[in-house]
Every structure is written in structure tokens, then in C-alpha cells.
Write a protein that holds these residues in place. Structure first.
Motif, PDB file in Angstrom:
ATOM      1  N   ILE A 136      -0.233  -1.498  12.209  1.00  0.00           N
ATOM      2  CA  ILE A 136      -0.234  -3.185  11.194  1.00  0.00           C
ATOM      3  C   ILE A 136       1.018  -1.900  10.069  1.00  0.00           C
ATOM      4  CG2 ILE A 136      -2.077  -2.236  10.052  1.00  0.00           C
ATOM      5  CD1 ILE A 136       0.049  -5.191   9.487  1.00  0.00           C
ATOM      6  N   GLU A 137       0.164  -0.752   9.867  1.00  0.00           N
ATOM      7  CA  GLU A 137       0.755   0.689   9.183  1.00  0.00           C
ATOM      8  C   GLU A 137       2.421   0.094   9.278  1.00  0.00           C
ATOM      9  OE1 GLU A 137      -1.810   1.454  10.112  1.00  0.00           O
ATOM     10  OE2 GLU A 137      -3.446   0.999   9.554  1.00  0.00           O
ATOM     11  N   ASN A 138       2.924   0.980  10.122  1.00  0.00           N
ATOM     12  CA  ASN A 138       3.982   1.124  10.258  1.00  0.00           C
ATOM     13  C   ASN A 138       4.545  -0.118   9.699  1.00  0.00           C
ATOM     14  OD1 ASN A 138       3.733   2.702  11.894  1.00  0.00           O
ATOM     15  ND2 ASN A 138       3.283   1.561  13.449  1.00  0.00           N
ATOM     16  N   ILE A 139       4.975  -1.460   9.203  1.00  0.00           N
ATOM     17  CA  ILE A 139       5.471  -1.777   9.081  1.00  0.00           C
ATOM     18  C   ILE A 139       5.027  -2.454   7.473  1.00  0.00           C
ATOM     19  CG2 ILE A 139       5.700  -3.797  11.167  1.00  0.00           C
ATOM     20  CD1 ILE A 139       3.482  -6.044  10.022  1.00  0.00           C
ATOM     21  N   LEU A 140       4.567  -2.123   7.474  1.00  0.00           N
ATOM     22  CA  LEU A 140       4.543  -1.095   5.048  1.00  0.00           C
ATOM     23  C   LEU A 140       5.347  -0.328   4.653  1.00  0.00           C
ATOM     24  CD1 LEU A 140       0.494  -2.480   5.213  1.00  0.00           C
ATOM     25  CD2 LEU A 140       2.567  -3.847   4.815  1.00  0.00           C
ATOM     26  N   LYS A 141       6.083   0.364   5.828  1.00  0.00           N
ATOM     27  CA  LYS A 141       7.289   1.464   5.525  1.00  0.00           C
ATOM     28  C   LYS A 141       8.214   0.980   5.261  1.00  0.00           C
ATOM     29  CE  LYS A 141       4.655   4.631   7.936  1.00  0.00           C
ATOM     30  NZ  LYS A 141       3.680   5.472   8.835  1.00  0.00           N
ATOM     31  N   TYR A 142       9.014   1.806   4.709  1.00  0.00           N
ATOM     32  CA  TYR A 142      10.777   1.796   4.963  1.00  0.00           C
ATOM     33  C   TYR A 142      11.162   1.485   5.739  1.00  0.00           C
ATOM     34  CZ  TYR A 142      11.172   2.230  -0.680  1.00  0.00           C
ATOM     35  OH  TYR A 142      11.430   2.012  -1.970  1.00  0.00           O
ATOM     36  N   THR A 143      12.392   0.718   6.205  1.00  0.00           N
ATOM     37  CA  THR A 143      12.985   0.513   6.957  1.00  0.00           C
ATOM     38  C   THR A 143      14.554   0.923   7.560  1.00  0.00           C
ATOM     39  OG1 THR A 143      12.757  -0.632   9.640  1.00  0.00           O
ATOM     40  CG2 THR A 143      12.861  -1.427   7.850  1.00  0.00           C
ATOM     41  N   GLU A 144      14.798   0.591   8.810  1.00  0.00           N
ATOM     42  CA  GLU A 144      16.632   0.260   8.281  1.00  0.00           C
ATOM     43  C   GLU A 144      16.856  -0.747   7.884  1.00  0.00           C
ATOM     44  OE1 GLU A 144      15.060   1.970  12.593  1.00  0.00           O
ATOM     45  OE2 GLU A 144      14.783   0.728  10.826  1.00  0.00           O
ATOM     46  N   THR A 145      17.627  -0.186   7.008  1.00  0.00           N
ATOM     47  CA  THR A 145      18.652  -1.049   5.401  1.00  0.00           C
ATOM     48  C   THR A 145      19.015  -2.446   6.435  1.00  0.00           C
ATOM     49  OG1 THR A 145      19.087   0.585   4.287  1.00  0.00           O
ATOM     50  CG2 THR A 145      20.631  -1.540   4.271  1.00  0.00           C
ATOM     51  N   SER A 146      20.045  -2.266   7.597  1.00  0.00           N
ATOM     52  CA  SER A 146      20.106  -3.743   8.272  1.00  0.00           C
ATOM     53  C   SER A 146      18.803  -4.515   8.761  1.00  0.00           C
ATOM     54  CB  SER A 146      21.059  -3.308   9.486  1.00  0.00           C
ATOM     55  OG  SER A 146      21.593  -2.377  10.449  1.00  0.00           O
ATOM     56  N   GLY A 147      17.675  -4.023   8.927  1.00  0.00           N
ATOM     57  CA  GLY A 147      16.567  -4.269  10.047  1.00  0.00           C
ATOM     58  C   GLY A 147      16.391  -3.635  10.998  1.00  0.00           C
TER      59      GLY A 147
END
Length: 462
Positions: A136-147
Motif C-alpha cells: 500500500i505504501e507504494n501508492i502513497l508516494k509521488y508518481t509519474e506526472t502523466s500517471g
């Protein structure tokens, strides 16, 4: 000249101003004008007194009136016609989306079009499963601007459901429709550009265009179809840069463009080098899928697929399909406006698409919408009301002795909120009086029926 000298003098507007207020007088005048629009004292297309006459009436300098009018013009409340004077803008209702919201808590709300909420329990269940995952922690971080790539793959699958096949590199993820419009208009158009659209349109595009100094040019209907000849004439006379359309269940009229209409629009876009913005918000409602415009001209059209109505209003995610040549400009705008869209929300939507819960939600919503429309047809079947069993809202044509604004105000007094045609109009075109009825917004069938019968009663009163 003192105010009492105008006691019996005919003026189209006599504002009441407290000059002892701490605010500058020009702000008080501007606020008085806005308040009188909210109260319905001033109506769309009403003519205001000449500025000099108003200055004399209030015993202030002419420049004070000019300043007040400038503020109201910048808000979209006024329009000036050289040689004819100053008028309340024909589309003033669209420029005041929160117009007269006081007392709505005691109203049956059939104005703002909300999606059905009954299926939100599926989203809650999916959310609970998601937060129990080990990563779950992986989707609480910054990610690629376009998704994220995985989210784009789900977006690709979802968009194909509506008949549009595209490559992953042509997809960007944004935070809903309004966010998409702000990103696209700010990155692909410039101040002063002109975009053609229907003479009645979703107010959100108007608000963003006004904010960015982009002018929307109205195209009239011809027998419930977009007037292609009028659009071509507009392209010849004006330097039109793009066109904004809602081809499926158009907001507010419910009209769906035929395949032939879409092909005609494509031909004009190619002939006049137009960039098409295609809003697919309500495409999930269509049983007989018609190819999106973007599938016909992918090199000069952008498709926006939002999930707020189809899946869940609280998940602010949209999938945007755009030509390769503009992807970088759009991505830069996302970075400047959002940095990114929520990877948590995108992951939740992605999982519901992959396990086909999203389709189940759509199917259930359509069945309930159909039941609500059967009730609507039963109560208002004797009147001209556009839309079919799958429509999320309906467009009720009014007798000509009403204006949309008057009918909305009358219903509000009776405890029902609808949205009048003046809220949706583009420019100063004269339109047939009508109101949009959001049949999915009442929380219960009982409230829907009660609201519909009050509408019918009000129609029959006159």
C-alpha cells in the motif's frame, strides 16, 4: 443631483446604496448589482440605465459607475453593446453557479446533476481491500506526472469500452473533468482564442474559458442537431481554434449526436484545422455505442473519459487521450497545476476496472436511472421533455410565457430546485425557455416523485 429628485423618474434600475459603509462606493454599487441579479430583480438581457444617469441618481462621479461596471463585466455579469447601452449578460446564470443557493437545504434538489450514490458501497469495499495490501505504501508516494503505466493499461481497457482504441503513450491521467478542462485549455490555447461549442453547454467549460480569456462561440441547433452550416460559417468568419462537444447525452439537452453528425464535424475539423475537445462524461449511458469523434480523427481530437458519474463522484480521476504532438504540453500543464493526480484514487479505479466491478456499477446505475425516467415520463409525459430512459437528467421545454429564470425562481419558492436554460447559454443568443431536471439527484424515489409533481403543478398553474 440628489436621489429624491428621481423619485418619479423612470429608471430600469435604482440601486439602494449605503454610502456610510466602510467599503468604497464603487464596490458597494457592484455588490448591489450582483445582489439584485441573485434576487431576480435584474434578469438576463435587462438594460441598465446609462452610466451618467446612474451617476446622477446616486450623486457620484461618472468614473465611480464606470469602475463598478468594469468589475461586474469582468465577472461576466454585464455585456455592453456599442451604441445600445449596457445589459445584464444573457448567460449571467452560467457565470454565477452558486446563484441564490440560500435555502437549498430545505429544497428537493433537482438542479445540480449528481450521479447515483447507491453503488458507493462497492467502492468502500474495494477501498478496504486496497488498504490491506502489503504494498500500500507504494501508492502513497509521488508518481509519474502523466500517471503510472499500470493505471494507463486499465485506462486503455476502460476507454476501449466506449469504442476508442489508443496507445498507452497517448493516455494521461488527470483529476476529473474540470481539472482536465483547465489543463487542456491552458496548455493548448491562448488568451483571446475562440472555441466553438453548442449554444447551450455545460457551465464548467464556460467558467474555465472565462478565467483564461478564451472566448466560446455559440453554434445553434437545427432540429435537435448541431447546425453544421452555421458552424462552417463561423469558421469562415472567425479565427476558430477548436471545438468543444459532448456527443453522448449532451449536457444539458440530453441530445446524442448521430454517426453522420460526427462525420460532418470531423470533415469541418480537418478542413479548418480545428482541435476537437470531446467530453465523454455521459458515454457510459449509451446502449448503442457510437464511435467517438476522437476515433475518427485521433491526430486532431482529445477525448476525456471521467469516472465521477459512471463509477463514483468522490474519485476525482479522468483519462485523457491526446495526439502524440501535444502530449508533452499537456503533461507539463499537469505538472504545473497538479504535479500529479492521486495514485491512490487511480489505483482504486484501476482495480475496479480490472475485476469488472466498474462495469457492474455502470449496469446497476443504468437500471436505476431507467426506473427514475419511467416515473419522470409518467408524471411529465404530457409535456415536451427531451431525453430517454438512460438520461441522467431531462430537458423540459416551457410554455413561451415563462422564461427559464422565472420558472426556476417559482419552483424554488415551492421547495424544488431546477436549473434554468439561462445557466447554460453561450453568448447572447435567444433560446427557447426550458429547465434541466436532474432526476438522479434526489436521494429517494419519493422525493423525485414529489418534486416532479410540484413541477407539473407549476406548469398547470398557468
Amino acid at each position: 443631483m440628489p436621489v429624491n429628485s428621481f423619485e418619479n423618474y423612470p429608471m430600469t434600475w435604482k440601486p439602494k446604496i449605503e454610502k456610510n459603509n466602510e467599503n468604497p462606493i464603487y464596490l458597494e454599487i457592484a455588490q448591489a448589482l450582483e445582489n439584485d441579479i441573485r434576487k431576480g430583480i435584474l434578469q438576463p438581457n435587462d438594460k441598465l440605465p446609462p452610466q451618467r444617469e446612474l451617476a446622477d441618481f446616486l450623486d457620484v462621479n461618472l468614473s465611480t459607475i464606470a469602475r463598478a461596471f468594469k468589475i461586474c463585466t469582468s465577472k461576466g455579469l454585464l455585456s455592453g453593446v456599442i451604441g445600445r447601452g449596457t445589459y445584464i449578460a444573457a448567460d449571467v446564470m452560467a457565470n454565477m453557479p452558486m446563484l441564490d443557493e440560500a435555502g437549498l437545504e430545505s429544497c428537493i434538489n433537482m438542479g445540480a446533476s449528481h450521479p447515483l450514490y447507491e453503488q458507493n458501497h462497492y467502492v468502500v469495499q474495494s477501498m478496504k481491500r486496497l488498504i490491506k495490501k502489503a504494498n500500500i505504501e507504494n501508492i502513497l508516494k509521488y508518481t509519474e506526472t502523466s500517471g503510472r503505466l499500470s493505471h494507463k493499461k486499465s485506462a486503455q481497457k476502460w476507454i476501449e469500452y466506449f469504442g476508442l482504441k489508443t496507445e498507452l503513450e497517448n493516455i494521461v491521467i488527470t483529476s476529473g473533468l474540470q481539472n482536465s478542462l483547465a489543463i487542456l485549455l491552458s496548455s493548448l490555447f491562448h488568451y483571446g482564442d475562440k472555441i466553438a461549442t453548442n449554444e447551450l453547454i455545460y457551465p464548467g467549460i464556460k467558467n474555465v474559458a472565462n478565467m483564461l480569456g478564451i472566448q466560446l462561440m455559440p453554434v445553434p441547433y437545427d432540429d435537435e442537431k448541431i447546425d453544421i452550416q452555421a458552424l462552417e460559417q463561423l469558421c469562415k468568419l472567425e479565427n476558430i481554434k477548436g471545438i468543444f462537444v459532448i456527443p453522448d447525452y449532451h449536457n444539458p439537452t440530453t441530445i446524442t449526436m448521430s454517426f453522420e453528425e460526427r462525420k460532418s464535424l470531423v470533415a469541418l475539423a480537418e478542413k479548418y484545422d480545428l482541435l476537437c475537445l470531446e467530453d465523454g462524461t455521459y458515454s457510459f449511458l449509451t446502449e448503442r455505442k457510437i464511435l467517438p469523434i476522437t476515433s475518427l480523427i485521433p491526430e486532431r481530437s482529445i477525448y476525456i473519459s471521467t469516472i465521477s458519474n459512471s463509477i463514483c463522484a468522490g474519485l476525482r480521476i479522468a483519462f485523457v487521450v491526446a495526439p502524440t504532438k501535444v502530449i508533452m504540453r499537456i503533461t507539463n500543464a499537469i505538472n504545473n497545476i497538479n504535479v500529479m493526480s492521486s495514485p491512490f484514487e487511480a489505483e482504486l479505479v484501476s482495480q475496479m476496472i480490472e475485476n469488472e466491478l466498474a462495469i457492474k456499477i455502470v449496469d446497476e446505475k443504468i437500471k436505476e436511472i431507467q426506473e427514475r425516467n419511467k416515473i419522470t415520463n409518467k408524471v411529465l409525459g404530457g409535456y415536451t421533455i427531451w431525453g430517454d430512459l438512460n438520461s441522467q437528467f431531462r430537458w423540459l421545454m416551457l410554455p413561451t410565457f415563462w422564461t427559464g429564470t422565472q420558472f426556476e425562481k417559482k419552483l424554488k419558492q415551492k421547495g424544488v430546485q431546477v436549473f434554468c436554460c439561462e445557466r447554460f447559454v453561450v453568448g447572447s443568443n435567444s433560446i427557447a425557455p426550458a429547465v434541466r431536471i436532474a432526476i438522479c439527484t434526489p436521494s429517494t424515489i419519493r422525493d423525485l416523485e414529489k418534486g416532479l409533481y410540484i413541477i407539473k403543478e407549476t406548469l398547470e398553474d398557468n
